[in-house]
Design a protein around this motif. Structure first.
Motif, PDB file in Angstrom:
ATOM      1  N   TYR A  92       0.846  -1.218   0.078  1.00  0.00           N
ATOM      2  CA  TYR A  92      -0.071  -0.069  -0.042  1.00  0.00           C
ATOM      3  C   TYR A  92       0.803   1.152  -0.094  1.00  0.00           C
ATOM      4  CZ  TYR A  92      -3.127   3.742   1.373  1.00  0.00           C
ATOM      5  OH  TYR A  92      -3.672   4.917   1.617  1.00  0.00           O
TER       6      TYR A  92
ATOM      7  N   ALA B  33      -2.599   1.339  -3.696  1.00  0.00           N
ATOM      8  CA  ALA B  33      -3.596   0.190  -4.039  1.00  0.00           C
ATOM      9  C   ALA B  33      -4.501   0.813  -4.886  1.00  0.00           C
ATOM     10  CB  ALA B  33      -4.190  -0.247  -2.723  1.00  0.00           C
TER      11      ALA B  33
ATOM     12  N   LEU C 110      -6.615   0.430   2.815  1.00  0.00           N
ATOM     13  CA  LEU C 110      -5.461  -0.542   3.320  1.00  0.00           C
ATOM     14  C   LEU C 110      -6.535  -1.656   4.077  1.00  0.00           C
ATOM     15  CD1 LEU C 110      -2.770  -0.747   4.106  1.00  0.00           C
ATOM     16  CD2 LEU C 110      -3.055   1.057   5.422  1.00  0.00           C
TER      17      LEU C 110
END
Ligand SMILES: *[C@@H]1O[C@H](CO)[C@@H](O)[C@H](O)[C@H]1NC(C)=O
Ligand SMILES: *[C@@H]1O[C@H](CO)[C@@H](O)[C@H](O)[C@H]1NC(C)=O
Ligand SMILES: *[C@@H]1O[C@H](CO)[C@@H](O)[C@H](O)[C@H]1NC(C)=O
Ligand SMILES: *[C@@H]1O[C@H](CO)[C@@H](O)[C@H](O)[C@H]1NC(C)=O
Ligand SMILES: *[C@@H]1O[C@H](CO)[C@@H](O)[C@H](O)[C@H]1NC(C)=O
Length: 355
Positions: free
Chosen positions: A172, A177, A236
């Protein structure tokens, strides 16, 4: 000569004695993973202070108030599992071991900051290294006890895995992402690697796997501190959800392929959402801020000696920027050992060790 021989047989007698009268529910516990499970391996590594916890105020509730390297105010989850199974605490950190006899109740290879991937956690014990140390452990134990006794011990022992969190966080951090195709590819590759290590440990004789899924990474104080809104970072959390959703069926599949492979999968993520929905009923009052740290949510810096810490530690969910208090670890382990299907599946750890 005679006294030499009787000294040897005395040693063997003592060894077999300690095996047979052991009142623990499994002969040994072997632990692989990250800072949620580390009990001091990182003390021995040349790592930045953020990857260590062998200084106050860590350990403030540990017997003797000792900062052992656990990322906790007291015991961590592995200690609680071990205690429930009749051990005093977690087996020793691998890097502290000077004599193979110290490995007979198991070894903890976990290293804070490490992950499944070789690229995660520069300088830590990565999963590949942890598994290699398990190979070395097996060899050393076989020298003392003999191969067939060791095979029997290993088959009856418990293998705890607590990892993937740092891999997901690192991915991430680099990518944000943003690309869902790439995310899926990353997760799938991560699980491939994970299964590779589980298979290696299985082939070395392990049969009973207690596997913890990834956590609610996007809500830890470190993340809230850095998010201007003070909220969780959803991307996340979604990666963590995606990892858990994909890992579980793959582990199920693996257990069908490897005869005798048994597992218990604990959803740390789902337990957190369950507690956060009804914190009072679990005794928690502070769910966002760490007990120990600095800055917003005490999430700016780790629990360094110059950080402040809370007094009502049993009411806190988080001990520091990213780790649970011992109260939360203790509660978690009650579910992992004795809980039912919605959080721990297909069986709990108590059923796993009895299977
Ligand atoms: C890993 O850390 C060492 C210093 O501890 C550094 O020299 C090296 O460049 C780092 N490697 C990577 C890939 O970041
Ligand atoms: C998303 O990731 C895939 C797979 O890695 C890649 O082929 C594609 O070019 C990426 N798309 C964008 C918009 O970056
Ligand atoms: C607190 O301790 C850390 C770690 O030793 C250090 O990096 C930091 O500068 C200290 N902060 C203050 C305000 O002294
Ligand atoms: C952990 O929880 C159990 C069960 O609730 C309790 O008996 C025990 O005292 C707790 N241990 C610690 C160190 O808090
Ligand atoms: C966790 O919760 C999700 C969403 O409710 C669910 O699909 C999943 O089965 C749960 N995982 C476990 C291991 O119970």
């Amino acid at each position: 000569m005679a006294s030499f021989i009787s000294a040897i047989s005395f040693v063997f007698l003592a060894l077999s004695f300690s095996i047979t009268v052991e009142s623990t529910l499994v002969p040994a516990i072997f632990v692989f993973g990250d800072s949620l499970a580390d009990v001091g391996n990182n003390n021995y590594l040349d790592l930045p202070m953020i990857s260590k916890a062998n200084f106050p105020h860590n350990g403030i509730d540990f017997p003797g108030r000792i900062p052992t390297g656990r990322f906790s105010n007291g015991f961590n989850g592995i200690d609680f599992i071990a205690m429930e199974l009749g051990f005093v605490k977690s087996p020793p950190p691998y890097l502290s071991i000077r004599n193979a006899i110290q490995m007979k109740k198991g070894v903890n290879y976990a290293s804070g900051g490490s992950g499944i991937l070789q690229t995660t956690g520069n300088g830590t014990l990565t999963m590949a290294t942890q598994v290699k140390y398990f190979v070395d452990t097996k060899r050393a134990l076989a020298k003392i006890f003999g191969g067939s006794i060791v095979n029997d011990i290993l088959a009856k022992s418990l293998y705890c895995f607590v990892t993937a969190n740092n891999d997901i966080f690192a991915y991430y951090s680099v990518t944000g992402a943003a690309n869902s195709t790439a995310n899926t590819k990353f997760i799938s590759n991560l699980i491939d690697e994970y299964l590779g290590y589980l298979t290696m440990v299985y082939k070395l004789g392990a049969r009973k796997f207690a596997i913890s899924g990834s956590i609610l990474i996007g809500c830890v104080p470190y993340i809230r501190n850095r998010n201007p809104t003070g909220g969780c970072i959803d991307e996340l959390n979604q990666l963590s959800v995606q990892f858990n959703a994909a890992a579980l069926p793959r582990i199920q599949q693996l257990s069908n392929q490897l005869p005798g492979f048994k597992y218990s999968y604990m959803s740390l993520y789902n337990l957190s959402t369950k507690i956060l929905a009804k914190p009072d009923s679990f005794g928690f009052k502070e769910l966002k801020s760490a007990c120990c740290g600095t800055g917003k949510f005490n999430g700016e810096t780790p629990c360094y000696p110059n950080a402040t810490y809370c007094s009502r530690r049993t009411e806190y969910f988080y001990w520091d920027i990213a780790h649970p208090t011992q109260s939360l670890s203790n509660l978690t382990i009650q579910f992992q050992l004795y809980g039912s299907n919605s959080l721990v599946t297909p069986i709990n750890v108590k059923q796993l060790i009895e299977s």
